[in-house]
Scaffold this active site. Sequence first.
Site, mmCIF file in Angstrom:
data_model
loop_
_atom_site.group_PDB
_atom_site.id
_atom_site.type_symbol
_atom_site.label_atom_id
_atom_site.label_comp_id
_atom_site.label_asym_id
_atom_site.label_seq_id
_atom_site.Cartn_x
_atom_site.Cartn_y
_atom_site.Cartn_z
ATOM 1 N N TRP A 283 39.820 -1.429 -2.049
ATOM 2 C CA TRP A 283 38.843 -0.941 -1.135
ATOM 3 C C TRP A 283 38.461 0.659 -1.361
ATOM 4 C CZ3 TRP A 283 41.634 -5.363 -0.617
ATOM 5 C CH2 TRP A 283 40.866 -6.405 -0.103
ATOM 6 N N CYS A 318 36.803 -9.019 -0.019
ATOM 7 C CA CYS A 318 37.022 -10.324 0.103
ATOM 8 C C CYS A 318 35.989 -11.507 -0.128
ATOM 9 C CB CYS A 318 36.738 -10.347 1.964
ATOM 10 S SG CYS A 318 35.166 -9.937 2.628
ATOM 11 N N HIS A 377 34.234 -10.862 7.494
ATOM 12 C CA HIS A 377 35.240 -11.249 6.597
ATOM 13 C C HIS A 377 34.999 -12.755 6.044
ATOM 14 C CE1 HIS A 377 38.941 -11.764 4.508
ATOM 15 N NE2 HIS A 377 39.444 -12.565 5.266
ATOM 16 N N ASP A 400 42.214 -18.929 2.618
ATOM 17 C CA ASP A 400 41.769 -17.379 2.318
ATOM 18 C C ASP A 400 42.845 -16.749 1.268
ATOM 19 O OD1 ASP A 400 40.917 -14.753 2.569
ATOM 20 O OD2 ASP A 400 41.172 -14.662 4.640
ATOM 21 N N TYR A 560 33.431 -1.834 5.169
ATOM 22 C CA TYR A 560 32.905 -2.938 5.862
ATOM 23 C C TYR A 560 34.369 -3.650 6.559
ATOM 24 C CZ TYR A 560 35.205 -6.701 2.824
ATOM 25 O OH TYR A 560 36.116 -7.146 1.867
#
Length: 721
Positions: A283, A318, A377, A400, A560
């Site tokens: 990220w 994600c 997400h 996930d 984000y």
Amino acid sequence: ESSSQPRKVTHHGRVAAPVASSNEDTEELPEFEPFGAPGPRGFPSLAEYLDISKVDMMKNRAEINHQQHHTDRFNTNFLIVRRGQEFQVKITFNRPYDADKDKFAVEFGIGPSPQFSKRTYMPVFPTPERQSPWAGRVVVAAGPEVTMGITPTADAIVGRYRLYVAVVTPYGIRRTCTDVSRDLYILYNPWVKEDVVFLEDEEERDECVLNESGVIYHGTWDDIAERNWNFGQFDFGVLDACLYVMDRAGMPIVNRGDPVKMARIASAMLNSRDDDGVLVGSWSGDYSYGVAPTSWTGSTDILLSYYRTRKPVGYAQCWVYAAVFNSFLRCLGIPARVVTNFYSAHDNDGNLKTDIILDENGRIDRKNTRDSIWNYHCWNECFMARADLPTGFGGWQAVDATPQETSDGMFRCGPASVRAIKHGELCFPFDAAFVFAEVNSDVVFHSRKRDGTMEVVKVKKDHVGRLILTKATGSYDSRDITELYKFPEGSVEERTVLEKGEVYGCARDQSTLPEADVELRLPALEVAVGDDFELCLEAVSRSGESRTVDAYITGSVVYYTGVTSADFLFKTPTLELEELWQVPARSYMKKLVEQANLHFIATGKVKETGQIITAMKVVALHMPKLSIKVSGLNKVNELMVATVDFTNPFSLVLEHVYVRVEGAGVLSPVFKYYGLIPGGSRMTWTEEFTPRRAGPTRLIATLDCAALRQVSGQLELDVLP
């Protein structure tokens, strides 16, 4: 003696043989297996007994197997079938087959050391008197040609099998020699009632297993943006790559017929944390050693690169994890879809509170605010029965692969029954409480005094889990599935579920604060990158009396994930009705981070009553678009040309630009690098391609560089046969 090398762990003395956990290492069966010892002159000639001349796997795409098993879209040289359903193999013997005299079997082996007791070796017999768990029958026998019908059980192990034909002679068993072209793949079968992944709704099944073109939602809940993705589950090599992921995890072959275990292991294996899995998350904004997450157009490149190099691929955020996980599940035959939760809570202590700390004046205290709310997400849902849970909790399961928290010591999440999440049954495996918090947290504002004591001044109950979306079946529209995860805000059922959640350890904030008679509002905004815009803050009085509000408004550039990069606006107005500010582009352009999100938080104190009121707004700046056009005959196997077009709308030079394009079944992923695109100038790239199959598809293109992320374009295409 000390050695820097780690000690080799062996199985000796603990188990008789190592656990079979590699589908790539398939053991060969001997061509002749004698019943006894040979005589002094060896074994007698077997010439008079039945022998196998040829085995036809009937693996042509147009033939019955691939058509009936819905596997005709796979770009493969092998037979691919689904369990619980009959497929056919044509065997040619050296003489006409006599059912009374000749005994033969079709044998299947998977992994090292296939064994009947472990269901990794399975013989299939043609006669009704003698059958194994996998049913066999002679469909047609004409002279030396016999067509065998074989039905694997609906819970058969999923993976790559090796096929042999064996004939019994008085002296032993004679077999076909090992031939890789006779390998076949057996997948999950959502078309068959007996399979635990059975999905009755035909339209939904086609969407969640067979569709390769996806839409993944991002942006903000009131200004939704779309990201097109090519799942590519039928592309050449992708199925092998998915099976390699299981091998790499060391998953025992015997467990590979269980989709719950498979989905759980895959959710750990799709991120590289703690197991050298498929994708490296980043990220940070620096992607110089890989591909920027916003640059990918599909899963094919990622899975094939992992399979080829045996190393994790960079980089993912994600939606990349969710998209590749979706490809994995659909490829193996487990119905799956990508879902996006807008305003997704990620608190660090597993309760239902996302804490925002304000200082005495109402400004946000960045140093002490630890929890973050992701603007959105993405995760996945896969469809399966759950024999390990009480009746009624099968169906969609949340999984996930984004590494957020550890579950049983590894970065993974799920499968968690979506129905259990909705009803607050948080003790059911796996990780239901974590997903429950992502969609149900309250945002709690605390005022921190100088001595460090804190007081709750405002609780926002409807902010988190504002909207949950997935792609609609059979169209490119979105579908709101929020009601699958939670009851309507403020309903009696919702209160009951949250109370039940507390019993299972998801604590909430119990502060009962009087309802303020003034509301702060930040109206919706749609702004393009590089535009000046007008920001409005309104104070709406509910009491009919005039009210004055001492307000603070902070504008910051955020990732984000809700993490702040830099503040660009700070105002302290005294409001009676509303206040307007002009925000020039220059104030935020230099500070923008990827995905270009601006976050505004307003807090105010009502002079007359002393109450604290708040408003929050995320503005996702709109990006310029790419255009794609195609020319040519638009037919299978006919040459076509795609043209990708982009004009740099800014005055700044775009450097180190990557442009990518791909299309399911028509164009394999390709990219082009441009050193720089000057301000105002136009880039045009043409790429030739030849469609491999007929039907509707989508071309997807992205343009990506450090100064400008997530520029994309797509084009619908209907290829004629």
